[in-house]
Scaffold this motif. Structure first.
Motif, short mmCIF file in Angstrom:
data_model
loop_
_atom_site.label_atom_id
_atom_site.label_comp_id
_atom_site.label_asym_id
_atom_site.label_seq_id
_atom_site.Cartn_x
_atom_site.Cartn_y
_atom_site.Cartn_z
N HIS A 30 5.56 -31.40 -28.68
CA HIS A 30 5.12 -30.10 -29.19
C HIS A 30 5.60 -29.93 -30.63
CE1 HIS A 30 4.09 -26.01 -29.57
NE2 HIS A 30 5.29 -25.52 -29.35
N SER B 213 6.87 -28.00 -32.65
CA SER B 213 7.41 -26.67 -32.39
C SER B 213 7.79 -25.91 -33.65
CB SER B 213 8.63 -26.81 -31.48
OG SER B 213 9.49 -27.80 -31.97
N LYS C 47 3.12 -25.25 -38.04
CA LYS C 47 1.86 -24.82 -37.46
C LYS C 47 0.73 -25.45 -38.25
CE LYS C 47 -0.08 -20.34 -36.15
NZ LYS C 47 0.26 -18.92 -36.08
N GLN C 48 -0.22 -26.05 -37.55
CA GLN C 48 -1.40 -26.60 -38.21
C GLN C 48 -2.56 -25.64 -38.01
OE1 GLN C 48 -2.07 -30.57 -36.60
NE2 GLN C 48 -1.31 -31.44 -38.49
N LEU C 49 -3.24 -25.33 -39.10
CA LEU C 49 -4.38 -24.42 -39.02
C LEU C 49 -5.62 -25.13 -39.53
CD1 LEU C 49 -2.72 -21.23 -40.54
CD2 LEU C 49 -3.25 -21.63 -38.14
N ASP D 42 2.70 -15.74 -30.80
CA ASP D 42 1.76 -16.76 -30.36
C ASP D 42 2.13 -17.17 -28.94
OD1 ASP D 42 0.55 -16.75 -32.80
OD2 ASP D 42 1.53 -18.57 -33.55
N GLU E 206 3.52 -19.60 -26.64
CA GLU E 206 4.31 -20.83 -26.63
C GLU E 206 3.97 -21.57 -25.33
OE1 GLU E 206 6.40 -21.99 -28.94
OE2 GLU E 206 7.58 -23.49 -27.86
N LEU F 52 7.88 -21.14 -32.11
CA LEU F 52 7.00 -20.09 -32.61
C LEU F 52 7.02 -19.95 -34.13
CD1 LEU F 52 7.95 -17.67 -29.77
CD2 LEU F 52 5.67 -18.59 -30.11
N GLY G 254 5.76 -19.21 -37.77
CA GLY G 254 4.71 -18.32 -38.27
C GLY G 254 4.47 -17.12 -37.38
N SER G 255 5.28 -16.96 -36.35
CA SER G 255 5.15 -15.84 -35.43
C SER G 255 6.39 -14.98 -35.63
CB SER G 255 5.15 -16.38 -34.01
OG SER G 255 4.18 -15.82 -33.21
#
Ligand SMILES: *Cc1c(COP(=O)(O)O)cnc(C)c1O
Length: 452
Positions: A225, A227, A230-232, A272, A274, A389, A391-392
């Protein structure tokens, strides 16, 4: 002769101080060596103060008092409680998860008396420490069996050493992550004696990429993961259940390193989603591993759950013995898992209580502090932390103290007893009530008032 020289000359010698009756009492309580060290430190710091022309009380009583204070410093343990004002809930530098009251009590009970760690009370024979967490973990995750080791990094090393030594392990290029502190998936693979086979690209990996890589040398498909980032955008990973099916069809293992791992859905808290431990088990992978002290909110541990046959192979490996955890960890882990079993984790486990705290309550606390210390209450964001998490964030309200030298104020707070760790932003020192335990309020206010 100038005044400084006279004052320096009036300082007693080490032997003269040693001969003083109150110092003799200290030697009886502590030891001669320790008291000697404290006397030398006291005379040194007093000499420095004189040279800097600071006014310093040179009376015998004052010197003895300083020797005592040096002694206390010498004996102060280096690991001490701190107040986490950063708003980062799972703060790796500050010891990650705080244990629930019940877990604390369980640790204390396990420390105070003998216990049945490896003793079967029914038969009166030797038992296995592995049975203790097994039942609860099976019930909570739906897995067939479980194993607890020192931390999630060691869980991965055990899995690779026991099940993929000198074989190939296939992983997506998008998951060759560095978790922190130089802990990188490729390095772990080497350590575990497995050969890394990268497939796909940084942003997209398909099931077919895994399928094409599988050959006679393949032991495992690994999902790690991602963790802490973050990939967008144009990204793709095969669903875990499809990866598990592919592995089964090709007679290799599917392993999921969840990193944090959670038994409770994070989405209802505005975060988000998890990936959950139960979801990975239900997807049909052979093994799932995760940390005990991230979103689970328990002690440091690496928890492995999965198919009985795969877990049995791990248990038989010599590393399982080297990486096993002690009675204190079991005590804390069992008490933490019991909260989930009773459906009370959000109220009882501090990590979840902090995540679930209503914004209005947090703001009310920050406002109550501000009436005593001055400063403003500003909107800000708390983070879950622990590499989970990314970016959360959770909306919060912080006490914000404007200061000419915020770095100096923050350093002073760190030197307090207990130390307070704060954040600095825009020339202000920020303290987030979310991560300050309610019972620390009085200490925090005392520390702030004395620093200001
Ligand atoms: C945190 C993390 C680990 C390491 O876990 P520890 O319990 O700290 O050893 C391993 N993998 C992932 C994906 C993580 O997030």
């Amino acid at each position: 002769m100038n005044d400084k020289d006279a004052r320096l000359r009036s300082l007693p010698s080490v032997d003269a101080l040693l001969a003083q009756p109150p110092i003799q009492t200290l030697i009886e309580t502590y030891s001669r060596d320790l008291v000697l060290e404290a006397i030398r430190a006291t005379l040194d710091s007093t000499r420095q103060a004189i040279l800097r022309s600071q006014s310093t009380d040179l009376s015998g009583d004052a010197l003895v008092a300083r020797v005592e204070s040096h002694l206390r410093q010498l004996l102060r343990p280096s690991l001490i409680p701190v107040i986490n004002g950063t708003g980062v809930i799972i703060h790796t530098n500050l010891g990650r998860a705080v244990l629930s009251a019940e877990a604390q009590a369980a640790v204390s009970a396990a420390a105070q008396a003998y216990n049945n760690l490896e003793f079967d009370l029914d038969s009166g024979r030797r038992g296995s420490r592995l049975t203790h967490a097994g039942k609860l973990l099976r019930e909570l995750t739906g897995a067939e069996d479980a194993l607890v080791v020192n931390n999630n990094a060691s869980a991965l090393i055990l899995i690779l050493s026991a099940l993929a030594k000198e074989c190939e392990v296939v992983i997506s290029r998008g998951q060759l992550v560095e978790i922190g502190g130089g802990f990188r998936i490729p390095a772990i693979m080497r350590e575990g004696g497995a050969r890394l086979v990268e497939v796909g690209t940084t942003n997209r990996t398909r099931l077919a990429d895994f399928a094409e890589a599988i050959n006679d040398e393949t032991a495992m498909l690994l999902r790690a993961h991602a963790s802490n980032f973050k990939q967008l955008g144009f990204v793709e990973q095969p669903p875990l259940d499809e990866l598990a099916t592919l592995a089964r069809d090709c007679d290799v293992l599917a392993v999921d390193d969840l990193g944090s791992g959670t038994l409770i859905d994070t989405a209802p808290f505005g975060l988000d989603h998890e990936p959950m431990i139960q979801e990975s088990v239900a997807a049909g992978v052979d093994l799932v591993c995760f940390s005990g002290d991230k979103l689970l909110g328990g002690p440091q541990a690496g928890i492995i759950v999965g198919r009985a046959e795969a877990v049995a192979r791990l248990k038989r490996h010599p590393l399982a013995r080297a990486l096993r955890v002690d009675k204190l960890t079991y005590a804390a882990l069992l008490a933490t898992l019991a909260h989930y079993r009773r459906g009370e984790a959000i109220e009882r486990v501090p990590v979840w209580r902090m995540i679930a705290q209503p914004l209005a309550d947090i703001r009310a606390r920050a406002e109550a502090w501000a009436t005593q210390t001055g400063g403003a209450v500003l909107p800000a964001q708390s983070a879950v932390g622990g590499g989970s998490l990314p970016g959360s964030a959770l909306p919060t309200a912080v006490l914000a103290i404007k200061h000419d030298a915020p770095d100096r104020l923050s350093a002073q707070l760190r030197q307090g007893q207990p130390p307070v760790v704060a954040r600095i932003a825009d020339g202000r020192v920020l303290i987030d009530p979310r991560t300050v335990l309610p019972e620390q309020d009085a200490d925090l206010l005392r520390a702030l008032k004395s620093a200001l």
